[in-house]
Design a protein around this motif. Structure first.
Motif, PDB file in Angstrom:
ATOM      1  N   THR A   1      -2.526   7.227   0.756  1.00 45.23           N
ATOM      2  CA  THR A   1      -3.526   6.642   1.385  1.00 45.23           C
ATOM      3  C   THR A   1      -4.212   5.738   0.146  1.00 45.23           C
ATOM      4  O   THR A   1      -4.724   4.042   0.164  1.00 45.23           O
ATOM      5  CB  THR A   1      -5.570   7.747   1.226  1.00 45.23           C
ATOM      6  N   ILE A   2      -4.028   5.875  -1.348  1.00 49.05           N
ATOM      7  CA  ILE A   2      -3.976   5.205  -1.997  1.00 49.05           C
ATOM      8  C   ILE A   2      -3.484   3.878  -1.974  1.00 49.05           C
ATOM      9  O   ILE A   2      -3.322   2.823  -2.146  1.00 49.05           O
ATOM     10  CB  ILE A   2      -3.783   5.396  -3.405  1.00 49.05           C
ATOM     11  N   SER A   3      -2.075   3.905  -1.637  1.00 49.61           N
ATOM     12  CA  SER A   3      -1.012   3.492  -1.496  1.00 49.61           C
ATOM     13  C   SER A   3      -1.421   1.635  -0.008  1.00 49.61           C
ATOM     14  O   SER A   3      -0.944   0.731  -0.545  1.00 49.61           O
ATOM     15  CB  SER A   3       0.364   4.239  -0.594  1.00 49.61           C
ATOM     16  N   LEU A   4      -1.399   2.555   0.583  1.00 52.78           N
ATOM     17  CA  LEU A   4      -1.797   1.695   2.116  1.00 52.78           C
ATOM     18  C   LEU A   4      -3.691   1.340   1.581  1.00 52.78           C
ATOM     19  O   LEU A   4      -3.200  -0.180   1.808  1.00 52.78           O
ATOM     20  CB  LEU A   4      -2.846   2.640   2.901  1.00 52.78           C
TER      21      LEU A   4
ATOM     22  N   TYR B   1      14.020   4.750   8.449  1.00 57.12           N
ATOM     23  CA  TYR B   1      12.955   5.455   7.070  1.00 57.12           C
ATOM     24  C   TYR B   1      12.098   6.102   8.478  1.00 57.12           C
ATOM     25  O   TYR B   1      11.969   7.759   8.479  1.00 57.12           O
ATOM     26  CB  TYR B   1      12.311   4.458   6.399  1.00 57.12           C
ATOM     27  N   ALA B   2      12.272   5.656   9.661  1.00 54.67           N
ATOM     28  CA  ALA B   2      11.609   6.809  10.720  1.00 54.67           C
ATOM     29  C   ALA B   2      12.094   8.619  11.350  1.00 54.67           C
ATOM     30  O   ALA B   2      11.747   9.078  11.184  1.00 54.67           O
ATOM     31  CB  ALA B   2      12.659   5.692  12.498  1.00 54.67           C
ATOM     32  N   SER B   3      13.892   8.505  10.273  1.00 58.74           N
ATOM     33  CA  SER B   3      14.428  10.059  10.519  1.00 58.74           C
ATOM     34  C   SER B   3      13.659  10.198   9.065  1.00 58.74           C
ATOM     35  O   SER B   3      13.839  11.694   9.430  1.00 58.74           O
ATOM     36  CB  SER B   3      16.004  10.015  10.590  1.00 58.74           C
ATOM     37  N   GLN B   4      13.054  10.326   8.465  1.00 67.22           N
ATOM     38  CA  GLN B   4      13.081  10.803   7.074  1.00 67.22           C
ATOM     39  C   GLN B   4      11.551  11.169   6.919  1.00 67.22           C
ATOM     40  O   GLN B   4      11.314  11.488   6.453  1.00 67.22           O
ATOM     41  CB  GLN B   4      13.352  10.396   6.320  1.00 67.22           C
ATOM     42  N   THR B   5      10.661  10.194   7.957  1.00 68.24           N
ATOM     43  CA  THR B   5       8.761  11.336   7.446  1.00 68.24           C
ATOM     44  C   THR B   5       9.091  12.692   8.052  1.00 68.24           C
ATOM     45  O   THR B   5       9.467  12.581   9.422  1.00 68.24           O
ATOM     46  CB  THR B   5       8.401   9.882   8.783  1.00 68.24           C
ATOM     47  N   ALA B   6       8.567  12.500   7.657  1.00 70.33           N
ATOM     48  CA  ALA B   6       8.086  14.552   7.774  1.00 70.33           C
ATOM     49  C   ALA B   6       5.853  14.416   7.246  1.00 70.33           C
ATOM     50  O   ALA B   6       5.766  13.601   6.488  1.00 70.33           O
ATOM     51  CB  ALA B   6       8.478  15.182   6.940  1.00 70.33           C
TER      52      ALA B   6
ATOM     53  N   GLN C   1       6.147   4.740  15.424  1.00 76.84           N
ATOM     54  CA  GLN C   1       6.922   5.611  15.430  1.00 76.84           C
ATOM     55  C   GLN C   1       8.729   6.195  15.830  1.00 76.84           C
ATOM     56  O   GLN C   1       9.582   6.974  15.646  1.00 76.84           O
ATOM     57  CB  GLN C   1       6.032   7.365  16.071  1.00 76.84           C
ATOM     58  N   ASP C   2       8.921   5.504  17.189  1.00 76.10           N
ATOM     59  CA  ASP C   2      10.108   5.494  17.573  1.00 76.10           C
ATOM     60  C   ASP C   2      11.530   4.567  16.604  1.00 76.10           C
ATOM     61  O   ASP C   2      12.257   4.352  17.508  1.00 76.10           O
ATOM     62  CB  ASP C   2       9.969   4.315  18.812  1.00 76.10           C
ATOM     63  N   GLY C   3      10.752   4.137  15.180  1.00 76.48           N
ATOM     64  CA  GLY C   3      11.059   2.910  14.804  1.00 76.48           C
ATOM     65  C   GLY C   3      11.414   1.831  14.732  1.00 76.48           C
ATOM     66  O   GLY C   3      12.654   1.232  13.828  1.00 76.48           O
ATOM     67  N   SER C   4      10.987   1.255  15.541  1.00 71.81           N
ATOM     68  CA  SER C   4      10.812  -0.118  16.165  1.00 71.81           C
ATOM     69  C   SER C   4       9.291  -1.098  15.160  1.00 71.81           C
ATOM     70  O   SER C   4       8.474  -0.045  14.597  1.00 71.81           O
ATOM     71  CB  SER C   4      10.250  -0.468  17.224  1.00 71.81           C
ATOM     72  N   ARG C   5       9.380  -2.131  15.546  1.00 72.70           N
ATOM     73  CA  ARG C   5       8.372  -2.648  14.412  1.00 72.70           C
ATOM     74  C   ARG C   5       7.241  -3.663  14.701  1.00 72.70           C
ATOM     75  O   ARG C   5       7.776  -3.732  16.146  1.00 72.70           O
ATOM     76  CB  ARG C   5       9.053  -3.729  12.999  1.00 72.70           C
ATOM     77  N   LYS C   6       6.049  -3.043  14.018  1.00 73.11           N
ATOM     78  CA  LYS C   6       5.065  -3.133  15.053  1.00 73.11           C
ATOM     79  C   LYS C   6       5.382  -5.080  14.693  1.00 73.11           C
ATOM     80  O   LYS C   6       5.285  -5.979  13.637  1.00 73.11           O
ATOM     81  CB  LYS C   6       4.163  -2.522  14.437  1.00 73.11           C
ATOM     82  N   SER C   7       4.322  -5.646  16.419  1.00 78.32           N
ATOM     83  CA  SER C   7       4.807  -7.169  16.991  1.00 78.32           C
ATOM     84  C   SER C   7       3.398  -7.293  15.335  1.00 78.32           C
ATOM     85  O   SER C   7       3.893  -8.687  15.257  1.00 78.32           O
ATOM     86  CB  SER C   7       4.302  -7.293  17.967  1.00 78.32           C
TER      87      SER C   7
ATOM     88  N   ALA D   1       2.931   4.820   3.527  1.00 81.02           N
ATOM     89  CA  ALA D   1       1.885   4.051   4.344  1.00 81.02           C
ATOM     90  C   ALA D   1       2.956   2.697   4.579  1.00 81.02           C
ATOM     91  O   ALA D   1       1.819   2.180   5.287  1.00 81.02           O
ATOM     92  CB  ALA D   1       1.243   3.173   2.674  1.00 81.02           C
ATOM     93  N   VAL D   2       3.994   1.621   3.791  1.00 81.81           N
ATOM     94  CA  VAL D   2       4.606   1.075   4.886  1.00 81.81           C
ATOM     95  C   VAL D   2       5.096   1.007   5.982  1.00 81.81           C
ATOM     96  O   VAL D   2       4.493   0.889   6.675  1.00 81.81           O
ATOM     97  CB  VAL D   2       5.272   0.880   3.977  1.00 81.81           C
ATOM     98  N   PHE D   3       5.543   2.534   6.667  1.00 79.11           N
ATOM     99  CA  PHE D   3       6.131   2.786   7.478  1.00 79.11           C
ATOM    100  C   PHE D   3       4.372   3.041   8.961  1.00 79.11           C
ATOM    101  O   PHE D   3       4.769   2.227  10.250  1.00 79.11           O
ATOM    102  CB  PHE D   3       6.779   4.225   7.655  1.00 79.11           C
ATOM    103  N   SER D   4       3.561   3.152   8.152  1.00 75.61           N
ATOM    104  CA  SER D   4       2.346   3.596   8.753  1.00 75.61           C
ATOM    105  C   SER D   4       1.444   1.900   9.595  1.00 75.61           C
ATOM    106  O   SER D   4       0.939   2.033  10.395  1.00 75.61           O
ATOM    107  CB  SER D   4       1.534   5.068   7.900  1.00 75.61           C
ATOM    108  N   GLN D   5       1.651   1.079   8.391  1.00 73.45           N
ATOM    109  CA  GLN D   5       1.349   0.052   8.434  1.00 73.45           C
ATOM    110  C   GLN D   5       2.465  -0.909   9.031  1.00 73.45           C
ATOM    111  O   GLN D   5       1.695  -1.972   9.989  1.00 73.45           O
ATOM    112  CB  GLN D   5       0.736  -0.386   7.629  1.00 73.45           C
TER     113      GLN D   5
END
Length: 333
Positions: A119-122, A103-108, A61-67, A53-57
């Motif tokens: 969804t609950i976490s998000l 964490y980008a390399s561990q998402t699955a 996907q390439d491991g960079s932080r959203k602006s 959820a944290v990664f999605s927000q």
């Protein structure tokens, strides 16, 4: 003149102290802790559900932080992330950047159950961010989920900012009520309250049964508190609770199963304690022949517990022959 001139300054100082004190009191009502909030739904802050959820927000996907992944409440998000994903950092933005890379390399892909926990976490993250944004303007809105069917909300206005409650929107079988001016009112989309100091209300969720004796199912609900300072939402996950009749039936089944297990155990114990006896197949007849008045033939092809058999002639030597192993015989108590 000198003493009179000091009074306005004293009044200003007192007013500032009162405002500062009031704001401090309001800030004592902290927004929910992320780890504690997730624990209410049996989700650990170190689980993939929360981290996804944290990664999605906050991450690409390439491991960079959203602006646009920063903002109020970022420190609370970082605090709940295990240090192995953030490493050493000097500020919250750097911690999130480190997390995104690691964490980008561990998402699955996750199973359906994990996906719902994500969804609950998000939604929990969104609620806490809304709470922090409101507290940034001195306004406090918090909630407490008591159980699967009851939740409470608490609002507190800022000393310098007005707080207008402009409605409560709820999905699912949820109704909310509270006291306004000492009178009970329904808190729905039409409620309008000018919060003088504080305001609270309670919400109840009603469960439904698919059939008689089936579990009481509580559908997913979203309660949104609408105000002039911003909105605050609670995501209430679906849940189910066993009925008293079903609980009684389950208890009876457990008691019956325990009785059957005891009988099975009584039958199994002798099998466990059984001993083994070796059985041999003896040869038939004698290996030699003697001229004697009589003889006793002890080897006649029989099954025996003895590994040898004997043939006896009158006044002659006894012949002992070896029997071949034929297997084992189980002896039960």
């Amino acid at each position: 003149m000198k003493s009179g001139a000091s009074k306005p300054a004293q009044l200003i100082a007192i007013s500032i102290m009162m405002v500062t004190s009031s704001v401090a009191v309001g800030q004592n009502l902290q927004c929910p802790d992320i780890a504690k909030t997730l624990k209410e739904y049996s989700i650990d802050s170190s689980s993939s559900s929360y981290l996804n959820a944290v990664f999605s927000q906050h991450c690409q996907q390439d491991g960079s932080r959203k602006s646009d992944g920063g903002g109020i409440g970022l420190e609370a998000v970082v605090k709940a992330i295990p240090i192995k994903f953030t490493g050493s950092y000097s500020n919250s933005e750097e911690a999130v950047s480190n997390f995104c890379k690691t964490y980008a390399s561990q998402t699955a892909a996750t199973a359906a159950s994990d996906s719902y926990k994500e969804t609950i976490s998000l939604k929990a993250l969104e609620t806490i961010q809304q709470c922090n944004a409101l507290q940034g303007s001195g306004v406090t809105i918090i909630h407490q989920v008591n159980n699967v069917e009851a939740a409470n909300f608490y609002l507190r206005r800022s000393v310098i900012q007005p707080l207008e409650l402009q409605g409560v929107a709820a999905t699912g079988n949820v109704t909310c009520e509270g006291l306004v001016g000492g009178k009970k009112k329904v808190f729905d989309s039409s409620i309008s309250v000018s919060v003088k100091t504080t305001q609270s209300f309670a919400c109840k969720r009603v469960g439904q049964r698919q059939a008689a004796g089936s579990p009481l199912f509580f559908s997913e609900s979203i309660i949104t508190v609408l105000t002039n300072q911003g909105n605050y939402s609670l995501f209430w996950p679906r849940d189910e609770r066993q009925s008293e009749n079903m609980a009684t039936q389950i208890d009876r089944r457990i008691t019956l199963a325990e009785g059957e297990l005891a009988v099975t155990k009584a039958n199994v114990v002798p099998l466990v304690k059984a001993s083994s006896l070796a059985i041999y197949k003896c040869p038939s007849g004698a290996a030699v022949s003697y001229n004697a008045a009589w003889m006793y033939l002890g080897c006649n092809g029989q099954l025996s517990a003895e590994s040898t058999c004997s043939n006896v002639w009158y006044n002659k030597p006894v012949e002992v022959r070896q029997c071949a192993p034929a297997g084992n015989l189980r002896l039960f108590q």
